[in-house]
Design a protein around this motif. Structure first.
Motif, PDB file in Angstrom:
ATOM      1  N   ASP A  99       0.819  -1.224   0.000  1.00 41.25           N
ATOM      2  CA  ASP A  99       0.000   0.000   0.000  1.00 41.25           C
ATOM      3  C   ASP A  99       0.845   1.263   0.000  1.00 41.25           C
ATOM      4  N   LEU A 109       3.708   0.604  -3.744  1.00 46.28           N
ATOM      5  CA  LEU A 109       3.247   0.453  -5.126  1.00 46.28           C
ATOM      6  C   LEU A 109       2.734   1.760  -5.741  1.00 46.28           C
ATOM      7  N   PRO A 110       1.967   2.582  -5.039  1.00 51.41           N
ATOM      8  CA  PRO A 110       1.551   3.842  -5.670  1.00 51.41           C
ATOM      9  C   PRO A 110       2.735   4.710  -6.088  1.00 51.41           C
ATOM     10  N   ARG A 126      -3.529  -8.443  -7.934  1.00 50.11           N
ATOM     11  CA  ARG A 126      -3.447  -7.529  -6.799  1.00 50.11           C
ATOM     12  C   ARG A 126      -2.765  -6.222  -7.193  1.00 50.11           C
ATOM     13  N   TYR A 155      -4.095  -1.316  -8.067  1.00 50.42           N
ATOM     14  CA  TYR A 155      -3.483  -0.031  -7.706  1.00 50.42           C
ATOM     15  C   TYR A 155      -3.466   0.976  -8.862  1.00 50.42           C
ATOM     16  N   SER A 156      -3.690   0.507 -10.081  1.00 48.68           N
ATOM     17  CA  SER A 156      -3.626   1.432 -11.221  1.00 48.68           C
ATOM     18  C   SER A 156      -4.330   0.836 -12.432  1.00 48.68           C
TER      19      SER A 156
END
Length: 413
Positions: free
Chosen positions: A268, A271-272, A290, A294-295
């Motif tokens: 969390d 990764l961003p 997974r 995130y994108s």
């Protein structure tokens, strides 16, 4: 000349070269470097012919990047030769020695292989690197570059041969084989007795062909599906820097990271950051389900993606639940080249270093450091992923064999 005739000529040159002093070899290397710089315009002009043909034939940007020579890259080739001249000569080094109980003096010393054949793709700078490292280690070089780089390689070898001869060593210390057909590859692979060792450097299919079909002993270089693993105990600032450098510093090299594994506990937070940076730099992310959460820019990874050496602005990314899961993933898909961990945990780094089977393991450092020059070896001839005498970047010692010298005083058995 045919390949066998060139190999026979190389064998004659190797005999003379084996007796050359360090001063004589270094003189040749420095003259080779100077001449490359002097002939930069000619070399770049020859390279332009190869680049034009490559574009006409629809070769990828990654291949064209590998193929391209600029004045700066020619200067870098020359600098590599100068660095080689400054390195110690491995020939004659005593690997081990002792006086036996019976009084015999035993020494194991480094000696040249003799004739080294090299089959390689793209990258005309490899021509100068290979010629230089072979000469410094006392070996004659038979170079078979790719057809796509033939004009560049011919120009470079012409310069090098003249410099070697002007330095007082045999011009046939360096020879370029015909690259217009595949016959020269087949002949080189069958030149057992004339060629002492063969080194393939290129894609998986080239290496597989040489390993399976050559009757000449082979030192196997390997492709690089290199991973960066971001551990639960990672410093995320370091992790971002290492990951981005490993992937984007240069796309077309075997030590470029092609896969990223992120521990679930830092996903969390990390990764961003890394996905945004990849998007800015134009890197396509092939991610598991997974990661895709995130994108929207993430492309769903296929089974093939996990084992791909992209050599392009692409990377596979997966979230793992533990360090052991990361190790299992690397064991399944890695190629034994370079693996990296980012972690502040001594326990985790020790487990990772012990658990991965690779020629080089990076701890909190970019995969891009797996390189003969970066390791201080001078210009390398390749990166070996096998487990014989040469593994990892192959510098001067890896281009030598040994012989035992036994000195007695009328001893009989």
């Amino acid at each position: 000349m045919s390949v066998l005739e060139q190999a026979a000529a190389a064998r004659v040159a190797a005999i003379d070269l084996a007796g050359a002093t360090r001063a004589e070899k270094d003189k040749a290397l420095l003259l080779m470097a100077d001449r490359l710089v002097e002939r930069t315009d000619d070399i770049v002009a020859a390279n332009a012919v190869d680049i034009a043909n490559a574009r006409e034939n629809g070769l990828s940007d990654a291949i064209i990047d590998r193929l391209t020579l600029t004045p700066d890259r020619v200067a870098a080739m020359a600098d590599g030769l100068r660095r080689l001249a400054a390195l110690p000569d491995p020939i004659g080094d005593v690997v081990r020695g002792s006086t036996l109980a019976n009084g015999l003096e035993l020494r194991q010393v480094r000696v040249p292989f003799g004739v080294v054949g090299m089959i390689y793709e793209g990258r005309p700078n490899v021509t100068a690197d290979a010629a230089g490292i072979c000469l410094k280690s006392g070996n004659a070089a038979l170079l078979r570059g790719s057809g796509s780089a033939f004009s560049s390689n011919a120009a470079i070898v012409s310069v090098l041969r003249k410099a070697v001869a002007d330095a007082g060593l045999p011009a046939n210390t360096v020879q370029l084989l015909d690259a217009t057909t595949r016959d020269s590859v087949k002949e080189l692979m069958r030149a057992r007795g004339l060629v002492d060792v063969l080194i393939p450097r290129g894609g998986a299919s080239l290496i597989k062909t040489v390993v399976e079909q050559s009757t000449v002993p082979v030192i196997e270089t390997g492709v690089g599906n290199c991973h960066v693993y971001v551990d639960s105990a990672a410093d995320l600032e370091k992790a971002l820097a290492v990951t981005i450098n490993s992937k984007t510093q240069r796309y077309s090299t075997c030590n470029t990271a092609e896969s990223l594994l992120v521990h679930i506990e830092v996903a969390d937070s990390f990764l961003p950051l890394v996905l945004e940076e990849f998007e800015v730099k134009g890197v396509t992310v092939h991610g598991d389900a997974r990661v895709a959460g995130y994108s929207d820019a993430v492309v769903t990874a296929t089974e093939e993606d996990w084992g791909t050496e992209y050599l392009s602005p692409d990377i596979s990314v997966a979230i793992v639940d533990s360090l052991e899961d990361a190790l299992d993933h690397i064991r399944r898909y890695g190629t034994g080249h370079t693996e990296a961990i980012v972690s502040e945990s001594t326990t985790a780094t020790r487990r990772f270093v012990a658990g991965v089977d690779a020629a080089a393991v990076m701890v909190n450092a970019s995969t891009r450091f797996t390189d003969g020059g970066e390791f201080g070896f001078g210009a390398e001839i390749g990166i070996s992923t096998q487990k014989l005498h040469a593994r990892g970047p192959m510098g001067l010692p890896e281009l030598t064999s040994t012989k035992f010298i036994v000195t007695g005083n009328g001893h009989t058995r």
